[in-house]
Motif scaffolding. Sequence first.
Motif, PDB file in Angstrom:
ATOM      1  N   ARG A  24       4.410  12.580   6.863  1.00 14.66           N
ATOM      2  CA  ARG A  24       4.168  11.953   5.565  1.00 14.66           C
ATOM      3  C   ARG A  24       2.881  12.429   4.902  1.00 14.66           C
ATOM      4  O   ARG A  24       2.626  12.132   3.741  1.00 14.66           O
ATOM      5  N   ARG A  25       2.050  13.129   5.665  1.00 17.58           N
ATOM      6  CA  ARG A  25       0.775  13.656   5.164  1.00 17.58           C
ATOM      7  C   ARG A  25      -0.138  12.508   4.706  1.00 17.58           C
ATOM      8  O   ARG A  25       0.017  11.384   5.118  1.00 17.58           O
ATOM      9  N   GLY A  26      -1.088  12.812   3.862  1.00 25.94           N
ATOM     10  CA  GLY A  26      -1.990  11.788   3.347  1.00 25.94           C
ATOM     11  C   GLY A  26      -3.021  11.327   4.362  1.00 25.94           C
ATOM     12  O   GLY A  26      -3.380  12.049   5.299  1.00 25.94           O
ATOM     13  N   LEU A  27      -3.509  10.106   4.177  1.00 22.28           N
ATOM     14  CA  LEU A  27      -4.555   9.524   5.007  1.00 22.28           C
ATOM     15  C   LEU A  27      -4.011   8.332   5.781  1.00 22.28           C
ATOM     16  O   LEU A  27      -3.057   7.685   5.348  1.00 22.28           O
TER      17      LEU A  27
ATOM     18  N   SER B  37       8.637  -4.773  -8.585  1.00 29.51           N
ATOM     19  CA  SER B  37       9.862  -5.241  -9.221  1.00 29.51           C
ATOM     20  C   SER B  37      11.039  -4.725  -8.409  1.00 29.51           C
ATOM     21  O   SER B  37      10.870  -4.122  -7.348  1.00 29.51           O
ATOM     22  N   GLY B  38      12.240  -4.926  -8.910  1.00 33.68           N
ATOM     23  CA  GLY B  38      13.414  -4.399  -8.224  1.00 33.68           C
ATOM     24  C   GLY B  38      13.794  -3.014  -8.684  1.00 33.68           C
ATOM     25  O   GLY B  38      14.850  -2.509  -8.308  1.00 33.68           O
ATOM     26  N   GLY B  39      12.945  -2.371  -9.486  1.00 35.91           N
ATOM     27  CA  GLY B  39      13.277  -1.066 -10.039  1.00 35.91           C
ATOM     28  C   GLY B  39      12.913   0.094  -9.126  1.00 35.91           C
ATOM     29  O   GLY B  39      12.490  -0.089  -7.980  1.00 35.91           O
ATOM     30  N   ILE B  40      13.052   1.285  -9.658  1.00 36.88           N
ATOM     31  CA  ILE B  40      12.812   2.506  -8.894  1.00 36.88           C
ATOM     32  C   ILE B  40      11.322   2.802  -8.769  1.00 36.88           C
ATOM     33  O   ILE B  40      10.849   3.282  -7.743  1.00 36.88           O
ATOM     34  N   ASP B  41      10.561   2.483  -9.810  1.00 32.74           N
ATOM     35  CA  ASP B  41       9.200   2.993  -9.926  1.00 32.74           C
ATOM     36  C   ASP B  41       8.178   2.317  -9.012  1.00 32.74           C
ATOM     37  O   ASP B  41       7.390   2.989  -8.336  1.00 32.74           O
ATOM     38  N   SER B  42       8.162   0.987  -8.988  1.00 30.24           N
ATOM     39  CA  SER B  42       7.061   0.301  -8.308  1.00 30.24           C
ATOM     40  C   SER B  42       7.014   0.557  -6.799  1.00 30.24           C
ATOM     41  O   SER B  42       5.906   0.703  -6.255  1.00 30.24           O
ATOM     42  N   PRO B  43       8.147   0.637  -6.067  1.00 29.60           N
ATOM     43  CA  PRO B  43       8.023   0.984  -4.648  1.00 29.60           C
ATOM     44  C   PRO B  43       7.402   2.362  -4.430  1.00 29.60           C
ATOM     45  O   PRO B  43       6.624   2.562  -3.492  1.00 29.60           O
ATOM     46  N   VAL B  44       7.728   3.299  -5.316  1.00 30.52           N
ATOM     47  CA  VAL B  44       7.156   4.642  -5.212  1.00 30.52           C
ATOM     48  C   VAL B  44       5.652   4.597  -5.475  1.00 30.52           C
ATOM     49  O   VAL B  44       4.864   5.261  -4.798  1.00 30.52           O
ATOM     50  N   ALA B  45       5.246   3.787  -6.447  1.00 25.80           N
ATOM     51  CA  ALA B  45       3.812   3.642  -6.736  1.00 25.80           C
ATOM     52  C   ALA B  45       3.075   3.087  -5.521  1.00 25.80           C
ATOM     53  O   ALA B  45       1.988   3.574  -5.154  1.00 25.80           O
ATOM     54  N   GLY B  46       3.662   2.065  -4.883  1.00 28.42           N
ATOM     55  CA  GLY B  46       3.025   1.508  -3.695  1.00 28.42           C
ATOM     56  C   GLY B  46       2.922   2.518  -2.574  1.00 28.42           C
ATOM     57  O   GLY B  46       1.879   2.632  -1.912  1.00 28.42           O
ATOM     58  N   TYR B  47       3.991   3.266  -2.364  1.00 30.42           N
ATOM     59  CA  TYR B  47       3.997   4.286  -1.311  1.00 30.42           C
ATOM     60  C   TYR B  47       2.940   5.355  -1.566  1.00 30.42           C
ATOM     61  O   TYR B  47       2.230   5.776  -0.639  1.00 30.42           O
ATOM     62  N   ARG B  48       2.801   5.785  -2.808  1.00 33.49           N
ATOM     63  CA  ARG B  48       1.817   6.834  -3.124  1.00 33.49           C
ATOM     64  C   ARG B  48       0.391   6.359  -2.854  1.00 33.49           C
ATOM     65  O   ARG B  48      -0.455   7.138  -2.418  1.00 33.49           O
ATOM     66  N   MET B  49       0.109   5.097  -3.098  1.00 38.69           N
ATOM     67  CA  MET B  49      -1.225   4.579  -2.788  1.00 38.69           C
ATOM     68  C   MET B  49      -1.405   4.414  -1.287  1.00 38.69           C
ATOM     69  O   MET B  49      -2.501   4.631  -0.761  1.00 38.69           O
ATOM     70  N   MET B  50      -0.348   4.039  -0.577  1.00 33.85           N
ATOM     71  CA  MET B  50      -0.429   3.983   0.880  1.00 33.85           C
ATOM     72  C   MET B  50      -0.774   5.349   1.451  1.00 33.85           C
ATOM     73  O   MET B  50      -1.563   5.460   2.400  1.00 33.85           O
TER      74      MET B  50
ATOM     75  N   PRO C 219      -9.737  -2.944 -11.259  1.00 32.39           N
ATOM     76  CA  PRO C 219      -9.238  -1.624 -11.643  1.00 32.39           C
ATOM     77  C   PRO C 219      -7.711  -1.586 -11.573  1.00 32.39           C
ATOM     78  O   PRO C 219      -7.114  -2.071 -10.612  1.00 32.39           O
ATOM     79  N   LEU C 220      -7.081  -1.046 -12.603  1.00 27.77           N
ATOM     80  CA  LEU C 220      -5.623  -0.983 -12.667  1.00 27.77           C
ATOM     81  C   LEU C 220      -5.196   0.449 -12.380  1.00 27.77           C
ATOM     82  O   LEU C 220      -5.471   1.353 -13.162  1.00 27.77           O
ATOM     83  N   LEU C 221      -4.557   0.652 -11.220  1.00 22.49           N
ATOM     84  CA  LEU C 221      -4.141   1.984 -10.801  1.00 22.49           C
ATOM     85  C   LEU C 221      -2.675   2.203 -11.138  1.00 22.49           C
ATOM     86  O   LEU C 221      -1.830   1.350 -10.858  1.00 22.49           O
ATOM     87  N   ARG C 222      -2.380   3.376 -11.722  1.00 29.34           N
ATOM     88  CA  ARG C 222      -1.012   3.733 -12.099  1.00 29.34           C
ATOM     89  C   ARG C 222      -0.689   5.107 -11.496  1.00 29.34           C
ATOM     90  O   ARG C 222      -0.751   6.124 -12.186  1.00 29.34           O
ATOM     91  N   PRO C 223      -0.332   5.162 -10.226  1.00 28.64           N
ATOM     92  CA  PRO C 223      -0.150   6.458  -9.565  1.00 28.64           C
ATOM     93  C   PRO C 223       1.006   7.292 -10.113  1.00 28.64           C
ATOM     94  O   PRO C 223       1.068   8.489  -9.855  1.00 28.64           O
ATOM     95  N   LEU C 224       1.896   6.698 -10.907  1.00 29.34           N
ATOM     96  CA  LEU C 224       3.032   7.446 -11.464  1.00 29.34           C
ATOM     97  C   LEU C 224       2.803   7.850 -12.915  1.00 29.34           C
ATOM     98  O   LEU C 224       3.716   8.379 -13.548  1.00 29.34           O
TER      99      LEU C 224
END
Length: 406
Positions: free
Chosen positions: A167-170, A183-196, A309-314
């Motif tokens: 998975r790379r990263g830290l 939410s139940g959409g496509i975007d927010s789980p991906v945003a959480g994963y990218r910050m993880m 701070p409001l982070l928007r990784p996508l």
Amino acid sequence: MTTYLGKVGELTLKGSNLKEFEKKLLSNLKTALGAIKDVKIKVASGRLYVEVDEKYNEAVEFALSHLLGITGWAKTIVCEKDVEAIKNAVLAEAKKAKERGAATFKIESRRSDKNFPLNSYELNCQAASPIFDSGLLKVDVHKPDVTISVEVREKCTYVYTDAEKGRRGLPLGVSGKGLLLLSGGIDSPVAGYRMMRRGMRVECVYFHSYPYTSVEAQQKVETLAKILGNYGVDTHLNVIPFTDVQMRIKQKSPVAWTTLMLRVCMMKVANLLASRIGAQCIITGESLGQVASQTIENMSVTEHFADYPLLRPLVGMDKEEIIDTANEIGSFETSILPYEDCCVLFSPKHPILRGTIEEAESIYKELEIDELIQEAFDKREIIWYSAHNYIAKEFVGEDAELLKSY
């Protein structure tokens, strides 16, 4: 016993912080595999080593495939630092590759033990000789069907075929804590994963407007939180009952502003929750220009009401890139289930596209909604998910001792 070898990636660039990052990587994997007795895990010289009874191979492979902080991993043959032993191990790997349909191969050798009598090129030639001489596979150093790796380490040699991508990263936990609007959409789980992947622990908040949003809609989000929990060691999903807040917005907000006011009220709850759980930022799945609430003007309005701070990784990604990541992490099929969240159900036909902070403040004041927001926060339901419990149940047995959330 089975031995797995993981390759540590970005951690090696951390200099004086390397030991701290390695310790966190080790701790995360030990936590995930905590239900397995007698598993041996260590990190040394840029490699992660896992030794376990073969009956737990599936559990270890699941954990490694979800572990943040490694670039790849493989099941290995462990042999002595002896040329004949290495040749035998390489030949065994070649035979397995042949059974899987491979026709060509190459050898890649590394020596962390510089006292080994052969250099990498010489070891490549020696290790390849029994495969080449027997005609088992043909050599192709450019595009081989299988690459057989040989790593000569201080105490022994590890031989393995093409490694699985990591998975790379830290390692999770080296970059603080964030609160994800899930939410139940496509975007927010991906945003959480990218910050993880950047080492941030992520807790989740979901806004539920029953009966306007169904029980199935909440179950969908719970599944998404569980998916994220397997990458993030664990996570809490805070379910906020938002019906009263949403009805007040519908009654008192200008129609064009209802979606943006909903986002503002979500930020107000997120502020309260971030303070309660010690989060240092708020994370959203917004992508610039994707929908009406995500114009730069409307995003500025939303951010104005955030106390953190409001982070928007996508923010700079297009939908195809986001969907690719959702498929990669296993959230896409859940996200496209036909159960709408509260944002979709109450969306106006002609939403405001370029709201101003001044007008937003005026409308929010007219809503007189702070008391309802506090009530919604106080009534939240908290659900906990952990990789440890998932692995214990799915791969070890339901009688395995489960961790408790503290």
